[in-house]
Design a protein around this motif. Structure first.
Motif, PDB file in Angstrom:
ATOM      1  N   VAL A 189      46.625 112.440-116.814  1.00 53.44           N
ATOM      2  CA  VAL A 189      46.365 111.202-116.096  1.00 53.44           C
ATOM      3  C   VAL A 189      46.248 111.558-114.605  1.00 53.44           C
ATOM      4  N   HIS A 190      45.286 110.936-113.934  1.00 50.37           N
ATOM      5  CA  HIS A 190      45.073 111.171-112.509  1.00 50.37           C
ATOM      6  C   HIS A 190      45.004 109.808-111.809  1.00 50.37           C
ATOM      7  N   PRO A 191      46.125 109.348-111.277  1.00 50.71           N
ATOM      8  CA  PRO A 191      46.133 108.045-110.617  1.00 50.71           C
ATOM      9  C   PRO A 191      45.125 107.979-109.474  1.00 50.71           C
ATOM     10  N   LYS A 192      44.524 106.797-109.304  1.00 50.43           N
ATOM     11  CA  LYS A 192      43.593 106.537-108.212  1.00 50.43           C
ATOM     12  C   LYS A 192      44.240 105.519-107.284  1.00 50.43           C
ATOM     13  N   LEU A 193      44.372 105.896-106.031  1.00 50.11           N
ATOM     14  CA  LEU A 193      45.032 105.064-105.036  1.00 50.11           C
ATOM     15  C   LEU A 193      44.068 104.743-103.896  1.00 50.11           C
ATOM     16  N   PRO A 194      44.267 103.614-103.227  1.00 53.64           N
ATOM     17  CA  PRO A 194      43.385 103.268-102.113  1.00 53.64           C
ATOM     18  C   PRO A 194      43.739 104.026-100.838  1.00 53.64           C
ATOM     19  N   MET A 195      42.719 104.261-100.023  1.00 55.28           N
ATOM     20  CA  MET A 195      42.915 104.884 -98.712  1.00 55.28           C
ATOM     21  C   MET A 195      41.983 104.208 -97.710  1.00 55.28           C
ATOM     22  N   ARG A 196      42.460 104.051 -96.499  1.00 56.53           N
ATOM     23  CA  ARG A 196      41.621 103.472 -95.450  1.00 56.53           C
ATOM     24  C   ARG A 196      40.806 104.529 -94.732  1.00 56.53           C
ATOM     25  N   ASN A 197      41.374 105.711 -94.569  1.00 66.18           N
ATOM     26  CA  ASN A 197      40.737 106.760 -93.785  1.00 66.18           C
ATOM     27  C   ASN A 197      40.955 108.097 -94.503  1.00 66.18           C
ATOM     28  N   LYS A 198      39.887 108.674 -94.976  1.00 64.68           N
ATOM     29  CA  LYS A 198      39.987 109.908 -95.764  1.00 64.68           C
ATOM     30  C   LYS A 198      40.644 111.039 -94.984  1.00 64.68           C
ATOM     31  N   ARG A 199      40.288 111.200 -93.726  1.00 61.67           N
ATOM     32  CA  ARG A 199      40.838 112.290 -92.921  1.00 61.67           C
ATOM     33  C   ARG A 199      42.359 112.144 -92.775  1.00 61.67           C
ATOM     34  N   VAL A 200      42.822 110.933 -92.525  1.00 61.89           N
ATOM     35  CA  VAL A 200      44.257 110.676 -92.359  1.00 61.89           C
ATOM     36  C   VAL A 200      44.999 110.932 -93.673  1.00 61.89           C
ATOM     37  N   PRO A 240      32.292 111.240 -99.055  1.00 65.67           N
ATOM     38  CA  PRO A 240      32.950 110.559 -97.938  1.00 65.67           C
ATOM     39  C   PRO A 240      33.929 109.465 -98.357  1.00 65.67           C
ATOM     40  N   ASP A 241      33.744 108.901 -99.538  1.00 66.26           N
ATOM     41  CA  ASP A 241      34.569 107.776 -99.979  1.00 66.26           C
ATOM     42  C   ASP A 241      35.526 108.121-101.115  1.00 66.26           C
ATOM     43  N   TYR A 242      35.733 109.401-101.361  1.00 62.16           N
ATOM     44  CA  TYR A 242      36.588 109.793-102.481  1.00 62.16           C
ATOM     45  C   TYR A 242      37.291 111.097-102.132  1.00 62.16           C
ATOM     46  N   LEU A 243      38.546 111.228-102.559  1.00 58.12           N
ATOM     47  CA  LEU A 243      39.342 112.426-102.296  1.00 58.12           C
ATOM     48  C   LEU A 243      40.129 112.780-103.546  1.00 58.12           C
ATOM     49  N   MET A 244      40.127 114.054-103.892  1.00 56.41           N
ATOM     50  CA  MET A 244      40.924 114.556-105.016  1.00 56.41           C
ATOM     51  C   MET A 244      41.818 115.673-104.496  1.00 56.41           C
ATOM     52  N   ILE A 245      43.101 115.584-104.830  1.00 54.52           N
ATOM     53  CA  ILE A 245      44.063 116.596-104.399  1.00 54.52           C
ATOM     54  C   ILE A 245      44.938 116.992-105.581  1.00 54.52           C
ATOM     55  N   ARG A 246      45.598 118.152-105.436  1.00 51.66           N
ATOM     56  CA  ARG A 246      46.442 118.654-106.522  1.00 51.66           C
ATOM     57  C   ARG A 246      47.622 119.420-105.932  1.00 51.66           C
ATOM     58  N   LYS A 247      48.726 119.335-106.664  1.00 51.71           N
ATOM     59  CA  LYS A 247      49.897 120.167-106.372  1.00 51.71           C
ATOM     60  C   LYS A 247      50.574 120.471-107.689  1.00 51.71           C
ATOM     61  N   ASP A 248      50.748 121.744-107.986  1.00 51.49           N
ATOM     62  CA  ASP A 248      51.461 122.179-109.190  1.00 51.49           C
ATOM     63  C   ASP A 248      50.919 121.533-110.462  1.00 51.49           C
ATOM     64  N   GLY A 249      49.620 121.351-110.553  1.00 51.25           N
ATOM     65  CA  GLY A 249      49.021 120.789-111.757  1.00 51.25           C
ATOM     66  C   GLY A 249      48.967 119.273-111.802  1.00 51.25           C
ATOM     67  N   VAL A 250      49.503 118.597-110.780  1.00 49.34           N
ATOM     68  CA  VAL A 250      49.449 117.141-110.699  1.00 49.34           C
ATOM     69  C   VAL A 250      48.317 116.763-109.754  1.00 49.34           C
ATOM     70  N   GLU A 251      47.425 115.894-110.228  1.00 49.82           N
ATOM     71  CA  GLU A 251      46.308 115.435-109.413  1.00 49.82           C
ATOM     72  C   GLU A 251      46.492 113.984-109.007  1.00 49.82           C
ATOM     73  N   LEU A 252      46.107 113.700-107.772  1.00 48.57           N
ATOM     74  CA  LEU A 252      45.987 112.336-107.276  1.00 48.57           C
ATOM     75  C   LEU A 252      44.571 112.169-106.751  1.00 48.57           C
ATOM     76  N   HIS A 253      43.983 111.009-107.012  1.00 47.79           N
ATOM     77  CA  HIS A 253      42.653 110.691-106.519  1.00 47.79           C
ATOM     78  C   HIS A 253      42.768 109.480-105.604  1.00 47.79           C
ATOM     79  N   PHE A 254      41.889 109.409-104.614  1.00 46.89           N
ATOM     80  CA  PHE A 254      41.886 108.310-103.657  1.00 46.89           C
ATOM     81  C   PHE A 254      40.470 107.790-103.490  1.00 46.89           C
TER      82      PHE A 254
END
Length: 118
Positions: free
Chosen positions: A5-16, A36-50
């Protein structure tokens, strides 16, 4: 069969958002393309999307993620090193349901609760 599962969370500013998670929580950016309107990150196999939500009112954001860890004390100490940037809203505590937990708010007020079974 479900595999992740990769939760998708809102963000106002991608750089921040990117700076907060990469610099202060130790995530890494993933993905081949930089949208520009989407960000995917990972740590230790856990992904979060924005996803971009420029008009988000942080005080009205109820985004939440519960992240399990096997190193809660180490993670908590790393968060405490940045009190000016990482907003701690729930100190490290042993909960009645058998979890040791703490919580932080990201720049858009997404609530991140970290927990470890004890």
């Amino acid at each position: 069969m479900l595999t992740a599962v990769h939760p998708k969370l809102p963000m106002r500013n991608k750089r921040v958002t990117e700076d907060f998670y990469l610099t202060y929580l130790g995530f890494e950016k993933i993905g081949q393309a930089d949208f520009p309107d989407y960000l995917m990150i990972r740590k230790d196999g856990v992904e979060l999307h924005f996803f971009a939500f420029e008009d988000l009112d942080p005080t009205q954001n109820y985004g939440q993620v519960y992240l399990r860890t096997d190193a809660i004390d180490v993670l908590y100490q790393s968060v405490l090193k940045h009190p000016e940037t990482v907003r701690l809203v729930g100190p490290l505590q042993l909960k009645p349901w058998g979890q040791k937990e703490f919580a932080v708010l990201d720049p858009d007020h997404n609530l991140l609760t970290f927990g470890q079974s004890v």
